[in-house]
Enzyme design. Structure first.
Site, PDB file in Angstrom:
ATOM      1  N   GLY A  48      42.829 -38.020  31.689  1.00 23.05           N
ATOM      2  CA  GLY A  48      42.225 -37.906  30.364  1.00 23.05           C
ATOM      3  C   GLY A  48      41.785 -36.735  29.912  1.00 23.05           C
ATOM      4  O   GLY A  48      41.831 -37.300  28.117  1.00 23.05           O
ATOM      5  N   ARG A  96      34.303 -46.308  39.272  1.00 21.58           N
ATOM      6  CA  ARG A  96      33.690 -45.832  41.087  1.00 21.58           C
ATOM      7  C   ARG A  96      32.956 -46.451  41.678  1.00 21.58           C
ATOM      8  O   ARG A  96      32.398 -45.486  42.004  1.00 21.58           O
ATOM      9  CB  ARG A  96      33.675 -43.808  40.802  1.00 21.58           C
ATOM     10  CG  ARG A  96      35.524 -43.288  40.569  1.00 21.58           C
ATOM     11  CD  ARG A  96      34.787 -41.752  40.385  1.00 21.58           C
ATOM     12  NE  ARG A  96      35.866 -41.286  40.346  1.00 21.58           N
ATOM     13  CZ  ARG A  96      36.204 -40.079  39.846  1.00 21.58           C
ATOM     14  NH1 ARG A  96      34.813 -39.465  38.755  1.00 21.58           N
ATOM     15  NH2 ARG A  96      37.307 -39.535  39.755  1.00 21.58           N
ATOM     16  N   SER A 130      37.942 -28.210  34.324  1.00 20.17           N
ATOM     17  CA  SER A 130      37.597 -28.592  32.896  1.00 20.17           C
ATOM     18  C   SER A 130      37.902 -27.524  32.032  1.00 20.17           C
ATOM     19  O   SER A 130      38.554 -27.280  30.834  1.00 20.17           O
ATOM     20  CB  SER A 130      36.122 -28.790  32.759  1.00 20.17           C
ATOM     21  OG  SER A 130      36.244 -30.460  33.187  1.00 20.17           O
ATOM     22  N   ASP A 136      31.489 -36.644  38.110  1.00 21.15           N
ATOM     23  CA  ASP A 136      31.951 -36.221  38.940  1.00 21.15           C
ATOM     24  C   ASP A 136      31.606 -36.049  40.535  1.00 21.15           C
ATOM     25  O   ASP A 136      32.450 -36.535  41.211  1.00 21.15           O
ATOM     26  CB  ASP A 136      32.720 -35.300  38.834  1.00 21.15           C
ATOM     27  CG  ASP A 136      33.696 -35.976  36.764  1.00 21.15           C
ATOM     28  OD1 ASP A 136      34.235 -36.660  36.723  1.00 21.15           O
ATOM     29  OD2 ASP A 136      34.640 -34.698  36.560  1.00 21.15           O
ATOM     30  N   ARG A 152      38.739 -38.191  43.404  1.00 21.84           N
ATOM     31  CA  ARG A 152      37.147 -37.665  43.838  1.00 21.84           C
ATOM     32  C   ARG A 152      36.962 -38.265  44.906  1.00 21.84           C
ATOM     33  O   ARG A 152      36.068 -38.428  46.156  1.00 21.84           O
ATOM     34  CB  ARG A 152      36.608 -37.460  43.045  1.00 21.84           C
ATOM     35  CG  ARG A 152      36.476 -36.537  41.647  1.00 21.84           C
ATOM     36  CD  ARG A 152      36.058 -36.422  41.094  1.00 21.84           C
ATOM     37  NE  ARG A 152      36.269 -34.957  39.639  1.00 21.84           N
ATOM     38  CZ  ARG A 152      36.665 -34.257  39.698  1.00 21.84           C
ATOM     39  NH1 ARG A 152      36.532 -33.109  40.978  1.00 21.84           N
ATOM     40  NH2 ARG A 152      37.272 -33.566  38.647  1.00 21.84           N
TER      41      ARG A 152
HETATM   42  C1  S3P Z   1      35.044 -33.672  31.801  1.00 18.97           C
HETATM   43  C2  S3P Z   1      34.601 -34.682  30.952  1.00 18.97           C
HETATM   44  C3  S3P Z   1      33.932 -35.732  31.769  1.00 18.97           C
HETATM   45  C4  S3P Z   1      34.761 -35.375  33.339  1.00 18.97           C
HETATM   46  C5  S3P Z   1      36.076 -35.102  33.453  1.00 18.97           C
HETATM   47  C6  S3P Z   1      35.994 -33.842  32.730  1.00 18.97           C
HETATM   48  C7  S3P Z   1      35.686 -32.614  30.927  1.00 18.97           C
HETATM   49  O1  S3P Z   1      34.295 -36.492  31.498  1.00 18.97           O
HETATM   50  O2  S3P Z   1      33.731 -36.369  33.931  1.00 18.97           O
HETATM   51  O3  S3P Z   1      36.049 -35.457  35.118  1.00 18.97           O
HETATM   52  O4  S3P Z   1      36.506 -32.215  31.209  1.00 18.97           O
HETATM   53  O5  S3P Z   1      35.611 -32.781  29.818  1.00 18.97           O
HETATM   54  P1  S3P Z   1      33.874 -37.746  30.570  1.00 18.97           P
HETATM   55  O6  S3P Z   1      33.828 -36.533  29.501  1.00 18.97           O
HETATM   56  O7  S3P Z   1      34.451 -38.882  29.801  1.00 18.97           O
HETATM   57  O8  S3P Z   1      32.251 -38.483  30.992  1.00 18.97           O
END
Ligand code: S3P
Length: 430
Positions: free
Chosen positions: A96, A346, A23, A315, A390
């Site tokens: 994502g 998941r 992140s 996560d 994961r």
């Molecule tokens: C993340 C936020 C989370 C997490 C993803 C990384 C980020 O997702 O699950 O692996 O770096 O902002 P969500 O914002 O969809 O919960």
């Protein structure tokens, strides 16, 4: 690729340095790309997701070069696509975070762009960002809320947005849009999600205020500054769980990010009675970091994980399910319905696969229940990773305590966040 994992007949021992937080690595490249000046991003993640982000900003005309394997030099005047060329589709791969955060930046540019991704990313919901961005004046077309996203660059206006989801990706998208919008932008979420965006934007000079679960940003310029990325607690989680469940283990994980909005697993461990030791605590580029000593523990007990716990360990839930199988009593996970929208569903996939190796786990609408039964798992099955990094790594940990060897299909997906995963396990087996 099928990975065969065999039971370990002795404990994990030694010391490892956990690689960079995914992140924070994404944000370090994104924010330095829209900042004025030049900087080095040190300890950048080698995961494929973060490289998707880096390649997109290169395509957007930012000067990005590797100084060495883990150090990236970024030089920008803060303006993207300054030559105003027709951009090819920007490929976010499996990520994502790349998609949702970059959309917030692209929506307020004076050029159009398209974000595409792989099969899994193309199934993930994007309405959660399209709706608030549209309220800010953005124009985005999608295929019923899925990729490809065609983003028509526009001037945006600040909004106050009350989100139903506690999601750092949605929050960051709106804050990054707000950074270049007219007027102030406020994002309110039901529980506090990871705050790396807030910390790093503040570090780079943005005008940003945080009041519990409400964040306000004013239009601001960012100024480049060197960033050192801390180690990833989500990657460390696989080792923490392995250390707690593999008999005879006693080892140290160094440089683990300990940001309280990410460290929910540590609170859960306290509730389960799985004490670990944290030392050498310090702060690095605005983030808490420290070393963790993990030791085998045969007195774990089940617990309830819900509400504001969830965004702080979202996560880690797949590997927590493996841990819960080695505890006395039930572990109940509630309010985690968004787990169904990750790289795989998941909840469904985890329950289906862990059942095959003898874990007593039940699917619920918004989570799962593990009926703990301490002792070696049955094993002896081939598990599907569903192209989900994961899940693959969580199954590996389960394999280490399974009587009969297990197989994991699609193990190569670990490269998405943690290419060094197996090599680091190797360092602790001696
Ligand atoms: C993340 C936020 C989370 C997490 C993803 C990384 C980020 O997702 O699950 O692996 O770096 O902002 P969500 O914002 O969809 O919960």
């Amino acid at each position: 690729m099928l990975k065969v994992v065999k039971k370990l007949d002795k404990g994990l021992r030694g010391e490892i340095i956990i690689p960079a937080d995914k992140s924070v690595s994404h944000r370090a490249i994104m924010f330095s790309s829209i900042a004025k000046g030049q900087c080095n991003v040190r300890n950048f993640s080698s995961g494929a997701d973060c490289h998707s982000t880096l390649n997109i900003f290169k395509q957007l005309g930012v000067n990005i070069e590797f100084v060495d394997e883990k150090t990236v030099h970024v030089k920008s005047n803060g303006v993207l696509n300054s030559k105003n060329i027709d951009l090819p589709p920007l490929d976010a791969g499996n990520s994502g975070t790349t998609t949702r955060l970059i959309a917030g930046i692209l929506a307020r540019q004076n050029f159009d762009s398209t974000i595409i991704g792989d099969e899994s990313l193309s199934k993930r919901p994007m309405k959660r960002i399209i709706e608030p961005l549209t309220l800010m004046g953005a124009e985005i077309s999608s295929t019923e809320g899925h990729l490809p996203l065609k983003i028509y660059g526009r001037k945006l206006q600040g909004i106050s947005y009350q989100s139903k989801l506690a999601s750092a990706q949605v929050k960051s998208c709106i804050l990054l849009a707000g950074l270049g919008a007219e007027g102030k932008t406020t994002f309110i979420e039901p529980y506090i999600s990871r705050n790396h965006t807030e910390l790093l934007l503040d570090y780079l000079g943005a005008d940003i205020n945080v009041n519990k679960n409400e964040v306000t940003i004013y239009p601001s310029e960012l100024y480049a500054k060197d960033i050192t990325v801390v180690g990833d607690i989500s990657s460390a989680a696989f080792f923490i769980v392995a250390g707690l469940v593999v008999e005879g283990s006693d080892f140290v994980i160094k440089n683990v990010g300990l940001n309280p909005t990410r460290a929910g697993i540590l609170d859960v461990l306290k509730r389960m009675g799985g004490g670990i030791e944290i030392f050498n605590k310090t702060i690095c580029s605005g983030e808490n970091v420290g070393d963790i000593r993990v030791r085998y523990n045969d007195c774990l007990k089940g617990c309830v994980i819900e509400g504001d716990d969830i965004p702080r360990l979202i996560d880690e839930l797949p590997v927590i399910a493996v841990l819960a199988s080695q505890a006395d009593g039930d572990t109940v996970v509630k309010n985690a319905e968004d787990l169904r929208n990750k790289e795989s569903d998941r909840i469904k996939c985890l329950v289906c696969e862990l059942t095959k190796i003898g874990i007593d786990i039940e699917e619920t609408a918004d989570g799962f229940i593990v009926h703990g039964q301490r002792g070696k798992l049955k094993g002896g099955a081939e598990l599907e990773s569903y192209h989900d990094h994961r899940l693959a790594m969580s199954f590996y940990v389960a394999g280490l305590i399974s009587k009969k060897e297990i197989g994991i299909n699609g193990f190569e997906w670990t490269k998405i966040s943690f290419p060094e995963f197996e090599e680091l396990f190797g360092l602790l087996v001696n």
